[in-house]
Every structure is written in structure tokens, then in C-alpha cells.
Design a protein around this motif. Structure first.
Motif, PDB file in Angstrom:
ATOM      1  N   ASP A  28      -2.076  13.526  19.180  1.00  0.00           N
ATOM      2  CA  ASP A  28      -2.231  12.092  19.425  1.00  0.00           C
ATOM      3  C   ASP A  28      -2.965  11.385  18.284  1.00  0.00           C
ATOM      4  O   ASP A  28      -3.583  10.335  18.475  1.00  0.00           O
ATOM      5  N   ALA A  29      -2.908  11.959  17.091  1.00  0.00           N
ATOM      6  CA  ALA A  29      -3.505  11.341  15.910  1.00  0.00           C
ATOM      7  C   ALA A  29      -2.521  11.415  14.751  1.00  0.00           C
ATOM      8  O   ALA A  29      -1.744  12.379  14.628  1.00  0.00           O
ATOM      9  N   GLU A  30      -2.551  10.403  13.908  1.00  0.00           N
ATOM     10  CA  GLU A  30      -1.708  10.363  12.714  1.00  0.00           C
ATOM     11  C   GLU A  30      -2.559   9.937  11.537  1.00  0.00           C
ATOM     12  O   GLU A  30      -3.278   8.923  11.618  1.00  0.00           O
ATOM     13  N   VAL A  31      -2.524  10.686  10.455  1.00  0.00           N
ATOM     14  CA  VAL A  31      -3.227  10.278   9.239  1.00  0.00           C
ATOM     15  C   VAL A  31      -2.264   9.389   8.457  1.00  0.00           C
ATOM     16  O   VAL A  31      -1.288   9.870   7.866  1.00  0.00           O
ATOM     17  N   LEU A  32      -2.541   8.108   8.473  1.00  0.00           N
ATOM     18  CA  LEU A  32      -1.612   7.119   7.932  1.00  0.00           C
ATOM     19  C   LEU A  32      -1.899   6.766   6.478  1.00  0.00           C
ATOM     20  O   LEU A  32      -0.983   6.461   5.710  1.00  0.00           O
ATOM     21  N   ALA A  33      -3.201   6.792   6.095  1.00  0.00           N
ATOM     22  CA  ALA A  33      -3.559   6.304   4.763  1.00  0.00           C
ATOM     23  C   ALA A  33      -4.777   7.028   4.223  1.00  0.00           C
ATOM     24  O   ALA A  33      -5.600   7.552   4.978  1.00  0.00           O
ATOM     25  N   VAL A  34      -4.893   7.038   2.894  1.00  0.00           N
ATOM     26  CA  VAL A  34      -6.058   7.610   2.221  1.00  0.00           C
ATOM     27  C   VAL A  34      -6.387   6.736   1.026  1.00  0.00           C
ATOM     28  O   VAL A  34      -5.494   6.139   0.414  1.00  0.00           O
ATOM     29  N   SER A  35      -7.658   6.654   0.685  1.00  0.00           N
ATOM     30  CA  SER A  35      -8.059   5.882  -0.492  1.00  0.00           C
ATOM     31  C   SER A  35      -9.008   6.691  -1.356  1.00  0.00           C
ATOM     32  O   SER A  35      -9.744   7.558  -0.876  1.00  0.00           O
ATOM     33  N   SER A  36      -8.979   6.393  -2.639  1.00  0.00           N
ATOM     34  CA  SER A  36      -9.886   6.974  -3.620  1.00  0.00           C
ATOM     35  C   SER A  36     -10.085   5.940  -4.710  1.00  0.00           C
ATOM     36  O   SER A  36      -9.222   5.084  -4.930  1.00  0.00           O
ATOM     37  N   ARG A  37     -11.221   6.006  -5.390  1.00  0.00           N
ATOM     38  CA  ARG A  37     -11.444   5.071  -6.492  1.00  0.00           C
ATOM     39  C   ARG A  37     -10.434   5.307  -7.610  1.00  0.00           C
ATOM     40  O   ARG A  37     -10.159   4.404  -8.401  1.00  0.00           O
ATOM     41  N   ALA A  38      -9.880   6.511  -7.679  1.00  0.00           N
ATOM     42  CA  ALA A  38      -8.828   6.830  -8.644  1.00  0.00           C
ATOM     43  C   ALA A  38      -7.520   6.988  -7.874  1.00  0.00           C
ATOM     44  O   ALA A  38      -7.360   7.939  -7.102  1.00  0.00           O
ATOM     45  N   LEU A  39      -6.595   6.073  -8.056  1.00  0.00           N
ATOM     46  CA  LEU A  39      -5.335   6.104  -7.307  1.00  0.00           C
ATOM     47  C   LEU A  39      -4.594   7.424  -7.449  1.00  0.00           C
ATOM     48  O   LEU A  39      -4.056   7.934  -6.442  1.00  0.00           O
ATOM     49  N   PRO A  40      -4.539   8.048  -8.640  1.00  0.00           N
ATOM     50  CA  PRO A  40      -3.852   9.346  -8.726  1.00  0.00           C
ATOM     51  C   PRO A  40      -4.442  10.399  -7.797  1.00  0.00           C
ATOM     52  O   PRO A  40      -3.706  11.239  -7.258  1.00  0.00           O
ATOM     53  N   LYS A  41      -5.762  10.378  -7.588  1.00  0.00           N
ATOM     54  CA  LYS A  41      -6.372  11.321  -6.650  1.00  0.00           C
ATOM     55  C   LYS A  41      -5.904  11.044  -5.230  1.00  0.00           C
ATOM     56  O   LYS A  41      -5.625  11.971  -4.460  1.00  0.00           O
ATOM     57  N   ALA A  42      -5.849   9.777  -4.869  1.00  0.00           N
ATOM     58  CA  ALA A  42      -5.373   9.414  -3.535  1.00  0.00           C
ATOM     59  C   ALA A  42      -3.925   9.843  -3.356  1.00  0.00           C
ATOM     60  O   ALA A  42      -3.536  10.350  -2.294  1.00  0.00           O
ATOM     61  N   GLU A  43      -3.125   9.650  -4.384  1.00  0.00           N
ATOM     62  CA  GLU A  43      -1.712  10.017  -4.295  1.00  0.00           C
ATOM     63  C   GLU A  43      -1.532  11.530  -4.180  1.00  0.00           C
ATOM     64  O   GLU A  43      -0.680  12.003  -3.412  1.00  0.00           O
ATOM     65  N   ALA A  44      -2.341  12.291  -4.924  1.00  0.00           N
ATOM     66  CA  ALA A  44      -2.260  13.757  -4.839  1.00  0.00           C
ATOM     67  C   ALA A  44      -2.690  14.242  -3.462  1.00  0.00           C
ATOM     68  O   ALA A  44      -2.077  15.148  -2.873  1.00  0.00           O
ATOM     69  N   PHE A  45      -3.757  13.648  -2.923  1.00  0.00           N
ATOM     70  CA  PHE A  45      -4.256  13.993  -1.589  1.00  0.00           C
ATOM     71  C   PHE A  45      -3.186  13.671  -0.544  1.00  0.00           C
ATOM     72  O   PHE A  45      -2.925  14.456   0.374  1.00  0.00           O
ATOM     73  N   ALA A  46      -2.574  12.502  -0.688  1.00  0.00           N
ATOM     74  CA  ALA A  46      -1.530  12.086   0.254  1.00  0.00           C
ATOM     75  C   ALA A  46      -0.345  13.043   0.219  1.00  0.00           C
ATOM     76  O   ALA A  46       0.208  13.410   1.265  1.00  0.00           O
ATOM     77  N   ALA A  47       0.030  13.461  -0.971  1.00  0.00           N
ATOM     78  CA  ALA A  47       1.152  14.391  -1.096  1.00  0.00           C
ATOM     79  C   ALA A  47       0.822  15.729  -0.446  1.00  0.00           C
ATOM     80  O   ALA A  47       1.671  16.331   0.230  1.00  0.00           O
ATOM     81  N   LYS A  48      -0.392  16.204  -0.617  1.00  0.00           N
ATOM     82  CA  LYS A  48      -0.794  17.483  -0.048  1.00  0.00           C
ATOM     83  C   LYS A  48      -0.741  17.463   1.472  1.00  0.00           C
ATOM     84  O   LYS A  48      -0.326  18.445   2.107  1.00  0.00           O
TER      85      LYS A  48
END
Length: 322
Positions: A28-48
Motif C-alpha cells: 500500500d505504498a509507492e515510491v513516486l519521486a526522489v530528489s538530490s542536490r545533484a540531479l544525476p544522483k537522483a536519476e541514478a537512485f530512481a533507476a535503481k
């Protein structure tokens, strides 16, 4: 809110990685978004983690209308700022411990959550560990009589590096606020807020490298607690009562074994151990509540007041750190 609680994760460090992994175990939970001060880090985390949205600033995540609750996993010094901003944006908040570095900042966030009718909780996963929950029940049932003493420690050796967050005062470093909070919270669960707080330790570069605490309660009950970045403490805990004792041989912050008057109890851990805490957030938000009875706002405030008193005894202060 939809049937599934939609989460946004602020920061992409080690704790965010592990907790996000456990979040994905909840139906009953969905991880919808992530943020980081460095967008590439957020994108890598999101992909993982299979997260559909990645942001290069937490303000952009908070502006996302589809995010229901925010998990704050930034360094300690940013907890108050991000939690406040999330609440102002209408988001529920689970904030890593310590939820703030000063009582004034924590009170500010708690008051705002209550004012807005939003859920806010400090992420002390120990409170939701099944064995710790069972400990509370057996103590309440008189299994070991009246609790008279608590011993608990958490420490490890970490080479000194002024740039590391645990050795950096500007990032809220030190052993007490990162490790010692677990023994203090454990003692608070059993004995409440102490009347007397004594502490002794050593400071390195403005943060505590190690700290020993003696907490005194009415009638002589007491707690002996320790935290350290320079010694591999046992990381266990013992609760002494008038009719027996309870031992946690290791990892008192997330125990897998508990020995009650010589009888061992175990439990099968869900995920990395954060699932019970995350399930609690989902349940309380669904019920429209602003806090958890297992980790109340007053619990967080009392533990922080105790830590502030211990910190003051050794000359440690985070006043002015932002």
C-alpha cells in the motif's frame, strides 16, 4: 490520497537507499519521486529503485502534487528545514533521527504539523522492532517486576575525517545525536524522561567522539548509556527489574534476539528492518492521525531534551548550526 500512499524521498545517501528498498515491500505504498542536490544522483537512485520521477532540488519534489508523504534522509542539519518546508507544502513527513538538532526547532515542526493536521514522526525504527514492542508488553505485564536499571550502548570506530558528516559539527555530527539517540530513546521507552542527567566524554573538532551518560529517575531508578565513534561498544542492552531481567545481546537498535529471564525470543526480520516503522506511517496517515502512539511528538521532544542536557554537560552545542 489514492489507495496507495505515494512517497517522495529527499536525499540519496545510504539510509535513503536501505529505507527505500523496504518501502518497496509495502503493497500500500509507492515510491513516486526522489530528489538530490545533484540531479544525476537522483536519476541514478530512481533507476535503481524503479522510481518514476527524479528531481534536482527538494523544492521541486515538494511542489509535486502527487506526493503524499516525504521521507527526509538528509544530513541532520537539514532535517528542520526540509521537514518544515514539506509540511508547508501539505505533505506528511517521516524524518530521520534526530528530527532536529534543538528542542526549539523540533517544537516548531511539531506545532506546524498539528496546526496543519499532517502526520509527522521521527524515524526511530527501534520503537517498532517486534522484540522491542514485546519488551514493552512484558514490562507492562510485570514479567520482570519494576524496572530499576537500563544499560545500553551503541558505538563503533570511525577514523577521524573532518569532512565526514559524523565528525563535522556543521552537519550535526558526533556520537550522541547519531548513535546515542538509540540508547536514550530505549531508556525513555522504559523509564520516561529523567530528572537528572550526568554525562562525560571527549570532544574532537567541536563534536563528541564518545559520551557516557547516567540518567536518574524518581526513586533511584537509573540508566547507564554510552555512544562512541572511537570504541567498538557492545551495542547491546540489559533491562534489570525487581523480578528478573531482559537482555538484548547485540544490536539493541534493531535486535533479532531477546532473552527474558533466560528464555530466548527471536523474530524474522522483514526486509532490512524498517518495514514495521513504514507500515505504521501508512496506517496512521490512512487514519488521519498526526502522530503515532508508539513514537509520539512528546517522545521525540523528551528524548531531544535529554540529549541536549547531556550535550551541555560536555560543552557540545548545535545552536546556530544551519
Amino acid at each position: 490520497m489514492q489507495n496507495r500512499l505515494r512517497w517522495g524521498v529527499v536525499a540519496t545517501g545510504g539510509i535513503a537507499d536501505v529505507v527505500t528498498g523496504d518501502l518497496r515491500l509495502l503493497p500500500d505504498a509507492e515510491v513516486l519521486a526522489v530528489s538530490s542536490r545533484a540531479l544525476p544522483k537522483a536519476e541514478a537512485f530512481a533507476a535503481k529503485h524503479g522510481i518514476p520521477r527524479a528531481y534536482g532540488d527538494y523544492a521541486d519534489l515538494l511542489a509535486d502534487p502527487d506526493v503524499d508523504v516525504v521521507y527526509v534522509a538528509t544530513p541532520h542539519v537539514q532535517h528542520h528545514e526540509v521537514s518544515r518546508a514539506a509540511l508547508e507544502a501539505g505533505k506528511h513527513v517521516l524524518c530521520e533521527k534526530p528530527a532536529a538538532l534543538t528542542s526549539a526547532d523540533l517544537r516548531d515542526v511539531v506545532d506546524l504539523a498539528r496546526e496543519r493536521g499532517l502526520f509527522f514522526m521521527e524515524a526511530v525504527w527501534t520503537r517498532f522492532n517486534p522484540l522491542v514492542t514485546r519488551l514493552g508488553d512484558l514490562v507492562a505485564a510485570g514479567e520482570i517486576g519494576e524496572v530499576r536499571s537500563v544499560r545500553a550502548d551503541f558505538g563503533f570506530t570511525l577514523p577521524h575525517d573532518p569532512a565526514h558528516r559524523l565528525w563535522n559539527r556543521d552537519l550535526g555530527g558526533g556520537s550522541l545525536f547519531d548513535l546515542g539517540i538509540y540508547p536514550v530513546s530505549f531508556a525513555h521507552l522504559l523509564l520516561g524522561e529523567p530528572e537528572v542527567v550526568h554525562a562525560h566524554g571527549s570532544l574532537v573538532g567541536g563534536v563528541d567522539a564518545e559520551l557516557g551518560m547516567l540518567l536518574g529517575y524518581p526513586g533511584g531508578a537509573h540508566a547507564l548509556l554510552g555512544s562512541s565513534l572511537v570504541s567498538p561498544l557492545k551495542d547491546g542492552a540489559v533491562v534489570y527489574g525487581t523480578k528478573g531481567l531482559v537482555e538484548f545481546p547485540e544490536a539493541m537498535y534493531n535486535p533479532a534476539r531477546m532473552i527474558v529471564n533466560g528464555v530466548e525470543h527471536t523474530h524474522a526480520q522483514e526486509g532490512a528492518g524498517y518495514v514495521p516503522q513504514l507500515r505504521e506511517v501508512v496506517a496512521r496517515v490512512a487514519a488521519g492521525e498526526v502522530e503515532s502512539p508508539s513514537m509520539t511528538h512528546d517522545d521525540s521532544l523528551a528524548v531531544l531534551r535529554t540529549m541536549e542536557r547531556a550535550a551541555a554537560a560536555v560543552g557540545l552545542s548545535y545552536e546556530g548550526v544551519r
